[in-house]
Design a protein around this motif. Structure first.
Motif, PDB file in Angstrom:
ATOM      1  N   ALA A 226       0.855  -1.197   0.000  1.00 21.34           N
ATOM      2  CA  ALA A 226       0.000   0.000   0.000  1.00 21.34           C
ATOM      3  C   ALA A 226       0.885   1.239   0.000  1.00 21.34           C
ATOM      4  CB  ALA A 226      -0.893   0.004   1.234  1.00 21.34           C
ATOM      5  N   ALA A 227       0.314   2.340  -0.427  1.00 22.48           N
ATOM      6  CA  ALA A 227       1.092   3.572  -0.544  1.00 22.48           C
ATOM      7  C   ALA A 227       1.582   4.040   0.813  1.00 22.48           C
ATOM      8  CB  ALA A 227       0.230   4.667  -1.168  1.00 22.48           C
ATOM      9  N   GLU A 228       2.783   4.542   0.862  1.00 22.44           N
ATOM     10  CA  GLU A 228       3.332   5.105   2.083  1.00 22.44           C
ATOM     11  C   GLU A 228       2.575   6.383   2.440  1.00 22.44           C
ATOM     12  OE1 GLU A 228       5.803   2.176   3.033  1.00 22.44           O
ATOM     13  OE2 GLU A 228       5.633   4.049   4.162  1.00 22.44           O
ATOM     14  N   GLY A 229       2.324   6.537   3.712  1.00 25.90           N
ATOM     15  CA  GLY A 229       1.712   7.769   4.180  1.00 25.90           C
ATOM     16  C   GLY A 229       0.212   7.840   3.970  1.00 25.90           C
ATOM     17  N   ARG A 230      -0.401   6.790   3.455  1.00 35.72           N
ATOM     18  CA  ARG A 230      -1.837   6.831   3.249  1.00 35.72           C
ATOM     19  C   ARG A 230      -2.545   6.631   4.583  1.00 35.72           C
ATOM     20  NH1 ARG A 230      -3.525   2.327   4.699  1.00 35.72           N
ATOM     21  NH2 ARG A 230      -2.458   0.393   4.314  1.00 35.72           N
ATOM     22  N   HIS A 231      -3.838   6.851   4.566  1.00 35.26           N
ATOM     23  CA  HIS A 231      -4.660   6.678   5.771  1.00 35.26           C
ATOM     24  C   HIS A 231      -4.804   5.191   6.059  1.00 35.26           C
ATOM     25  CE1 HIS A 231      -7.973   6.919   8.567  1.00 35.26           C
ATOM     26  NE2 HIS A 231      -8.686   6.161   7.774  1.00 35.26           N
ATOM     27  N   ASP A 232      -4.293   4.751   7.208  1.00 38.43           N
ATOM     28  CA  ASP A 232      -4.400   3.353   7.574  1.00 38.43           C
ATOM     29  C   ASP A 232      -5.835   3.013   7.938  1.00 38.43           C
ATOM     30  OD1 ASP A 232      -1.179   2.996   9.206  1.00 38.43           O
ATOM     31  OD2 ASP A 232      -1.798   2.682   7.131  1.00 38.43           O
ATOM     32  N   LEU A 233      -6.253   1.842   7.510  1.00 34.53           N
ATOM     33  CA  LEU A 233      -7.648   1.449   7.690  1.00 34.53           C
ATOM     34  C   LEU A 233      -8.027   1.268   9.144  1.00 34.53           C
ATOM     35  CD1 LEU A 233     -10.353   0.433   6.827  1.00 34.53           C
ATOM     36  CD2 LEU A 233      -9.358  -1.771   6.463  1.00 34.53           C
ATOM     37  N   PHE A 234      -7.283   0.433   9.861  1.00 33.42           N
ATOM     38  CA  PHE A 234      -7.690   0.109  11.220  1.00 33.42           C
ATOM     39  C   PHE A 234      -6.880   0.827  12.286  1.00 33.42           C
ATOM     40  CE2 PHE A 234      -9.476  -3.700   9.200  1.00 33.42           C
ATOM     41  CZ  PHE A 234     -10.747  -3.589   9.695  1.00 33.42           C
ATOM     42  N   GLY A 235      -5.842   1.528  11.934  1.00 33.89           N
ATOM     43  CA  GLY A 235      -5.094   2.173  12.994  1.00 33.89           C
ATOM     44  C   GLY A 235      -4.219   3.295  12.513  1.00 33.89           C
ATOM     45  N   GLU A 236      -4.492   4.481  12.981  1.00 29.66           N
ATOM     46  CA  GLU A 236      -3.653   5.617  12.653  1.00 29.66           C
ATOM     47  C   GLU A 236      -2.485   5.725  13.622  1.00 29.66           C
ATOM     48  OE1 GLU A 236      -6.454   8.683  13.031  1.00 29.66           O
ATOM     49  OE2 GLU A 236      -7.295   8.423  11.029  1.00 29.66           O
ATOM     50  N   GLY A 237      -2.661   5.177  14.830  1.00 32.46           N
ATOM     51  CA  GLY A 237      -1.635   5.334  15.843  1.00 32.46           C
ATOM     52  C   GLY A 237      -0.760   4.127  16.015  1.00 32.46           C
ATOM     53  N   SER A 238      -0.636   3.290  15.003  1.00 33.85           N
ATOM     54  CA  SER A 238       0.097   2.041  15.141  1.00 33.85           C
ATOM     55  C   SER A 238       1.582   2.253  15.360  1.00 33.85           C
ATOM     56  CB  SER A 238      -0.127   1.172  13.906  1.00 33.85           C
ATOM     57  OG  SER A 238       0.299   1.861  12.753  1.00 33.85           O
ATOM     58  N   GLU A 239       2.136   3.350  14.879  1.00 31.43           N
ATOM     59  CA  GLU A 239       3.562   3.577  15.012  1.00 31.43           C
ATOM     60  C   GLU A 239       3.981   3.734  16.468  1.00 31.43           C
ATOM     61  OE1 GLU A 239       4.283   5.751  10.708  1.00 31.43           O
ATOM     62  OE2 GLU A 239       4.734   6.807  12.574  1.00 31.43           O
ATOM     63  N   ALA A 240       3.020   4.126  17.309  1.00 30.02           N
ATOM     64  CA  ALA A 240       3.337   4.286  18.722  1.00 30.02           C
ATOM     65  C   ALA A 240       3.719   2.960  19.353  1.00 30.02           C
ATOM     66  CB  ALA A 240       2.148   4.902  19.462  1.00 30.02           C
ATOM     67  N   MET A 311     -13.423  -0.856   3.036  1.00 30.72           N
ATOM     68  CA  MET A 311     -12.437  -0.190   3.880  1.00 30.72           C
ATOM     69  C   MET A 311     -11.045  -0.397   3.299  1.00 30.72           C
ATOM     70  SD  MET A 311     -13.746  -1.101   7.752  1.00 30.72           S
ATOM     71  CE  MET A 311     -12.589  -0.063   8.627  1.00 30.72           C
ATOM     72  N   GLY A 312     -10.826  -1.603   2.803  1.00 27.90           N
ATOM     73  CA  GLY A 312      -9.538  -1.929   2.222  1.00 27.90           C
ATOM     74  C   GLY A 312      -9.226  -1.121   0.987  1.00 27.90           C
ATOM     75  N   LEU A 313     -10.214  -0.935   0.153  1.00 26.00           N
ATOM     76  CA  LEU A 313     -10.000  -0.170  -1.076  1.00 26.00           C
ATOM     77  C   LEU A 313      -9.813   1.317  -0.808  1.00 26.00           C
ATOM     78  CD1 LEU A 313     -12.552  -1.702  -3.612  1.00 26.00           C
ATOM     79  CD2 LEU A 313     -10.108  -2.167  -3.406  1.00 26.00           C
ATOM     80  N   SER A 314     -10.295   1.779   0.334  1.00 26.70           N
ATOM     81  CA  SER A 314     -10.302   3.220   0.583  1.00 26.70           C
ATOM     82  C   SER A 314      -8.897   3.816   0.575  1.00 26.70           C
ATOM     83  CB  SER A 314     -10.993   3.522   1.913  1.00 26.70           C
ATOM     84  OG  SER A 314     -10.251   3.001   3.005  1.00 26.70           O
ATOM     85  N   GLY A 315      -7.914   3.066   1.093  1.00 29.05           N
ATOM     86  CA  GLY A 315      -6.564   3.595   1.122  1.00 29.05           C
ATOM     87  C   GLY A 315      -6.005   3.870  -0.252  1.00 29.05           C
ATOM     88  N   ARG A 316      -6.268   2.969  -1.170  1.00 31.94           N
ATOM     89  CA  ARG A 316      -5.770   3.144  -2.533  1.00 31.94           C
ATOM     90  C   ARG A 316      -6.591   4.180  -3.297  1.00 31.94           C
ATOM     91  NH1 ARG A 316      -2.130  -0.740  -3.773  1.00 31.94           N
ATOM     92  NH2 ARG A 316      -2.421  -0.547  -6.020  1.00 31.94           N
TER      93      ARG A 316
END
Length: 391
Positions: A226-240, A311-316
């Protein structure tokens, strides 16, 4: 305390695609009544059910996700402001669409419904389609869904309170109540109109939105490709949680998205529920038993798979500037589409009563339905905007 909420693009994707499927379904149903036409079978249903139920339940899930995301974590809900927004979001457009539908039906039939005039109050309230199986009403636009969503809005403060106190218990109680109705539904309205079942799907959408924050990547792009920096489907705060947690979330999301795709492939292509009651029976009043329960569970799984797949398609899709703009436009007008499409389908399809249309001609009529629905939708929004400016 109020918090600013980021717009959830995946909800726009689900709204837009669901709106398109509902228009297609009601067109095929209207044309089938005028025909019948074998050519519309693929537009009407899949190998294991109709196209109608899945997007409708997805709309309930989207509503739950959006409202709980917006209001679920606020310390106090401003009831006056909440209901003011809901009122202005529902009724002006509905009354405008109803006025157009009123004259359209009179022009089509040459007379109006032979129903007591006092029943018109249900149309003013927007619940005429929701109670039409209980009381004769002047039901023309908006479908039963409008009445159901109004009931959910009225109940939202109490539901929100329970959700804030204990999400798991609230979800479990709602699932249990819906499961009982999946087995036995004695009420005269269709099960899809029952507020208890609709509340379950409403909370399911909120539950999935909560889970989105506990997984990373998931169906939004399936995995690392998936594209870097896109909106993650299930978690925006996963990097924490570190790179290991992020990779683990992406793997779970990868499997979840492909599982939903595989399930949808079975639903659409492989007839596996032939021994169960038909879709039409299990959405009707008075159905009961194990077959009814299993069919409703199958509908539930289909709605969840469809929801997660989109939801999966939304990122792309979010990466495409033009695609995102189109999706946002359709999503933003989805309520207007919902109000007008059935009226447009009925008015147009009645002109083909008894005609022998080819598959290409059926698709041409469908394109005309989409165009006419969009034009009428823009008209009612323009009228609403004009009224707001003047008054």
């Amino acid at each position: 305390m109020k918090t600013e909420k980021k717009r959830l693009f995946y909800l726009d994707v689900i709204r837009a695609v669901s709106a398109i499927l509902i228009v297609t379904y009601h067109f095929s149903f209207s044309l089938f009544l005028a025909g019948p036409y074998r050519e519309v079978d693929i537009l009407h249903g899949t190998a294991n059910g109709s196209w109608g139920m899945t997007p409708v339940y997805c709309f309930f899930m989207v509503s739950g996700a959006a409202l709980m995301s917006r209001y679920g974590r606020e310390e106090k809900l401003d009831l006056r402001e909440f209901y003011r927004k809901r009122f202005l979001g529902i009724y002006p457009l509905f009354w405008i669409a109803y006025a157009i539908g009123f004259f359209a039906v009179y022009w089509q039939l040459g007379h109006f419904y032979d129903i007591p005039s006092w029943s018109f109050v249900w149309s003013v309230l927007g619940i005429d389609g929701w109670i039409v199986n209980w009381i004769p009403t002047f039901y023309m636009v908006g479908e039963w869904f409008l009445g159901s969503i109004i009931m959910l809005y009225l109940a939202f403060p109490a539901v929100r309170h329970c959700w804030a106190k204990n999400r798991r218990l609230t979800m479990a109680a709602s699932a249990l109540a819906a499961g009982v109705l999946f087995w036995y539904h004695p009420f005269p309205m269709d099960i899809k109109q029952n507020p208890v079942v609709d509340l379950f799907y409403f909370l399911l959408g909120a539950w999935i939105e909560e889970g989105r924050h506990r997984l990373s990547g998931a169906a939004g792009g399936c995995s690392e490709w998936a594209a870097e920096g896109r909106h993650d489907l299930f978690g925006e705060g996963s990097e924490a949680g570190g790179r290991r947690a992020k990779r683990g979330g992406q793997k779970k999301g990868f499997l979840l998205w492909w599982a939903s795709l595989l399930f949808l492939g079975v639903v659409f292509l492989v007839p596996v529920t032939g021994k169960l009651p038909t879709m039409e029976l299990t959405v009707s009043a008075g159905a009961y038993g194990l077959g009814m329960f299993l069919r409703q569970v199958f509908i539930l799984l289909t709605a969840c798979a469809f929801y997660l797949f989109l939801m999966g398609l939304s990122g792309r899709l979010e990466r495409s500037v033009h695609g995102k703009k189109i999706i946002m436009e359709i999503s933003g007008k989805s309520y207007g589409i919902f109000l007008t499409h059935h009226m447009v389908s009925q008015l147009i399809c009645r002109h083909f009563d008894g005609a022998n249309l080819s598959r290409r001609e059926v698709l041409a009529v469908l394109a005309l339905i989409f165009l006419a629905t969009w034009v009428v939708t823009l008209i009612i929004y323009r009228i609403e905007s004009y009224i707001k400016e003047k008054f």
